[in-house]
Scaffold this motif. Structure first.
Motif, PDB file in Angstrom:
ATOM      1  N   GLU A 269       0.851  -1.293  -0.054  1.00 15.04           N
ATOM      2  CA  GLU A 269      -0.093  -0.088   0.094  1.00 15.04           C
ATOM      3  C   GLU A 269       1.073   1.427   0.088  1.00 15.04           C
ATOM      4  N   VAL A 270       2.133   1.262   0.350  1.00 14.59           N
ATOM      5  CA  VAL A 270       2.825   2.441   0.520  1.00 14.59           C
ATOM      6  C   VAL A 270       3.386   2.542  -0.903  1.00 14.59           C
ATOM      7  N   THR A 271       3.629   3.915  -1.320  1.00 14.95           N
ATOM      8  CA  THR A 271       3.777   4.163  -2.634  1.00 14.95           C
ATOM      9  C   THR A 271       5.361   3.754  -2.959  1.00 14.95           C
ATOM     10  N   TRP A 272       6.280   4.166  -2.019  1.00 11.34           N
ATOM     11  CA  TRP A 272       7.810   3.914  -2.436  1.00 11.34           C
ATOM     12  C   TRP A 272       7.910   2.497  -2.317  1.00 11.34           C
ATOM     13  N   VAL A 273       7.241   1.659  -1.406  1.00  7.90           N
ATOM     14  CA  VAL A 273       7.740   0.230  -1.546  1.00  7.90           C
ATOM     15  C   VAL A 273       7.193  -0.279  -2.794  1.00  7.90           C
ATOM     16  N   TYR A 274       6.002   0.138  -3.099  1.00  6.26           N
ATOM     17  CA  TYR A 274       5.386  -0.363  -4.318  1.00  6.26           C
ATOM     18  C   TYR A 274       6.150  -0.256  -5.674  1.00  6.26           C
ATOM     19  N   TRP A 275       6.895   1.176  -5.880  1.00  9.93           N
ATOM     20  CA  TRP A 275       7.630   1.382  -6.785  1.00  9.93           C
ATOM     21  C   TRP A 275       9.216   0.536  -6.565  1.00  9.93           C
ATOM     22  N   ALA A 276       9.646   0.442  -5.615  1.00 13.31           N
ATOM     23  CA  ALA A 276      10.915  -0.369  -5.296  1.00 13.31           C
ATOM     24  C   ALA A 276      10.545  -1.434  -5.868  1.00 13.31           C
ATOM     25  N   ALA A 277       9.637  -2.191  -5.099  1.00 14.90           N
ATOM     26  CA  ALA A 277       9.226  -3.639  -5.682  1.00 14.90           C
ATOM     27  C   ALA A 277       9.278  -3.681  -6.927  1.00 14.90           C
ATOM     28  N   ALA A 278       8.696  -2.896  -7.750  1.00 15.06           N
ATOM     29  CA  ALA A 278       8.157  -2.837  -9.124  1.00 15.06           C
ATOM     30  C   ALA A 278       9.713  -3.023  -9.860  1.00 15.06           C
ATOM     31  N   THR A 279      10.414  -2.061  -9.503  1.00 16.86           N
ATOM     32  CA  THR A 279      11.977  -1.836  -9.985  1.00 16.86           C
ATOM     33  C   THR A 279      12.801  -3.170  -9.882  1.00 16.86           C
ATOM     34  N   LEU A 280      12.621  -3.636  -8.816  1.00 13.35           N
ATOM     35  CA  LEU A 280      13.377  -4.899  -8.492  1.00 13.35           C
ATOM     36  C   LEU A 280      12.775  -5.994  -9.186  1.00 13.35           C
ATOM     37  N   GLY A 281      11.401  -6.159  -9.208  1.00  8.10           N
ATOM     38  CA  GLY A 281      10.645  -7.210  -9.955  1.00  8.10           C
ATOM     39  C   GLY A 281      10.831  -7.090 -11.569  1.00  8.10           C
ATOM     40  N   VAL A 282      10.751  -5.937 -11.964  1.00 11.45           N
ATOM     41  CA  VAL A 282      10.936  -5.773 -13.336  1.00 11.45           C
ATOM     42  C   VAL A 282      12.381  -6.265 -13.807  1.00 11.45           C
ATOM     43  N   THR A 283      13.377  -5.823 -12.928  1.00 14.50           N
ATOM     44  CA  THR A 283      14.742  -6.123 -13.236  1.00 14.50           C
ATOM     45  C   THR A 283      15.104  -7.727 -13.254  1.00 14.50           C
ATOM     46  N   GLY A 284      14.362  -8.114 -12.133  1.00 13.57           N
ATOM     47  CA  GLY A 284      14.305 -10.045 -12.029  1.00 13.57           C
ATOM     48  C   GLY A 284      13.666 -10.479 -13.359  1.00 13.57           C
ATOM     49  N   ALA A 285      12.535  -9.844 -13.931  1.00 11.02           N
ATOM     50  CA  ALA A 285      11.904 -10.578 -14.963  1.00 11.02           C
ATOM     51  C   ALA A 285      12.461 -10.240 -16.327  1.00 11.02           C
ATOM     52  N   VAL A 286      13.251  -9.203 -16.233  1.00 16.65           N
ATOM     53  CA  VAL A 286      14.355  -9.159 -17.510  1.00 16.65           C
ATOM     54  C   VAL A 286      15.272 -10.104 -17.630  1.00 16.65           C
ATOM     55  N   ILE A 287      16.150 -10.537 -16.379  1.00 18.21           N
ATOM     56  CA  ILE A 287      17.015 -11.197 -16.202  1.00 18.21           C
ATOM     57  C   ILE A 287      16.303 -12.895 -16.433  1.00 18.21           C
ATOM     58  N   ALA A 288      15.107 -13.037 -15.942  1.00 26.95           N
ATOM     59  CA  ALA A 288      14.522 -14.293 -15.984  1.00 26.95           C
ATOM     60  C   ALA A 288      14.274 -14.702 -17.521  1.00 26.95           C
ATOM     61  N   VAL A 289      13.843 -13.487 -18.427  1.00 26.62           N
ATOM     62  CA  VAL A 289      13.775 -13.929 -19.787  1.00 26.62           C
ATOM     63  C   VAL A 289      15.140 -14.728 -20.388  1.00 26.62           C
ATOM     64  N   PHE A 290      16.257 -13.976 -20.089  1.00 26.26           N
ATOM     65  CA  PHE A 290      17.331 -14.625 -20.537  1.00 26.26           C
ATOM     66  C   PHE A 290      17.565 -16.148 -20.145  1.00 26.26           C
ATOM     67  N   GLU A 291      17.360 -16.134 -18.837  1.00 24.96           N
ATOM     68  CA  GLU A 291      17.618 -17.505 -18.136  1.00 24.96           C
ATOM     69  C   GLU A 291      16.404 -18.490 -18.602  1.00 24.96           C
ATOM     70  N   PHE A 292      15.299 -18.085 -18.794  1.00 28.12           N
ATOM     71  CA  PHE A 292      14.320 -18.699 -19.563  1.00 28.12           C
ATOM     72  C   PHE A 292      14.738 -19.464 -20.850  1.00 28.12           C
ATOM     73  N   VAL A 293      15.319 -18.475 -21.758  1.00 26.06           N
ATOM     74  CA  VAL A 293      15.604 -18.695 -23.073  1.00 26.06           C
ATOM     75  C   VAL A 293      16.854 -20.061 -23.057  1.00 26.06           C
ATOM     76  N   ALA A 294      17.830 -19.723 -21.862  1.00 26.93           N
ATOM     77  CA  ALA A 294      18.727 -20.826 -21.611  1.00 26.93           C
ATOM     78  C   ALA A 294      18.099 -22.201 -21.167  1.00 26.93           C
ATOM     79  N   ALA A 295      17.338 -21.896 -20.426  1.00 25.85           N
ATOM     80  CA  ALA A 295      16.560 -23.113 -19.888  1.00 25.85           C
ATOM     81  C   ALA A 295      15.892 -24.004 -20.988  1.00 25.85           C
ATOM     82  N   ILE A 296      15.273 -23.311 -22.068  1.00 26.60           N
ATOM     83  CA  ILE A 296      14.541 -23.978 -23.083  1.00 26.60           C
ATOM     84  C   ILE A 296      15.465 -24.480 -24.134  1.00 26.60           C
ATOM     85  N   ARG A 297      16.678 -23.680 -24.455  1.00 26.14           N
ATOM     86  CA  ARG A 297      17.842 -24.258 -25.240  1.00 26.14           C
ATOM     87  C   ARG A 297      18.379 -25.576 -24.602  1.00 26.14           C
TER      88      ARG A 297
END
Length: 107
Positions: free
Chosen positions: A47-75
């Motif tokens: 509910e806290v705005t700055w926590v939401y944005w911090a979590a969004a930043t962490l999560g989106v960074t992790g999601a971008v990394i996950a895309v590359f790891e997902f491709v490596a797993a499929i390969r």
């Protein structure tokens, strides 16, 4: 002569593949080190705005990394090497990114 060259090239390729160290399951899911805390932040203090944005930043960074790891797993799955580990890594990353999307869109 050409068959010998082709056979020699195939032997070298197989030797190179065997020389490469295999990554562990835990190194292929490193994106969860960012997605996990983001999910926890959203769960408990979303509910806290700055926590939401911090979590969004962490999560989106992790999601971008996950895309590359997902491709490596499929390969790795397509090469039929370490199939169980590849399926595990792909499933865990897909579930983590999905849950992050649900939490971010629901907050």
């Amino acid at each position: 002569m050409r068959e010998q060259t082709t056979a020699h090239a195939e032997d070298q390729t197989e030797a190179q593949v065997q020389d490469q160290p295999e990554a562990s399951v835990f190194s292929s899911t490193l994106s969860l080190l960012l997605i996990g805390p983001a999910l926890l932040l959203l769960r408990f203090w979303g509910e806290v705005t700055w926590v939401y944005w911090a979590a969004a930043t962490l999560g989106v960074t992790g999601a971008v990394i996950a895309v590359f790891e997902f491709v490596a797993a499929i390969r790795s799955l397509l090469r039929r090497s370490r199939m169980l580990a590849s399926v595990f890594a792909a499933a865990v990353m897909a579930a983590g990114v999905f849950m992050l999307g649900v939490r971010l869109s629901g907050s």
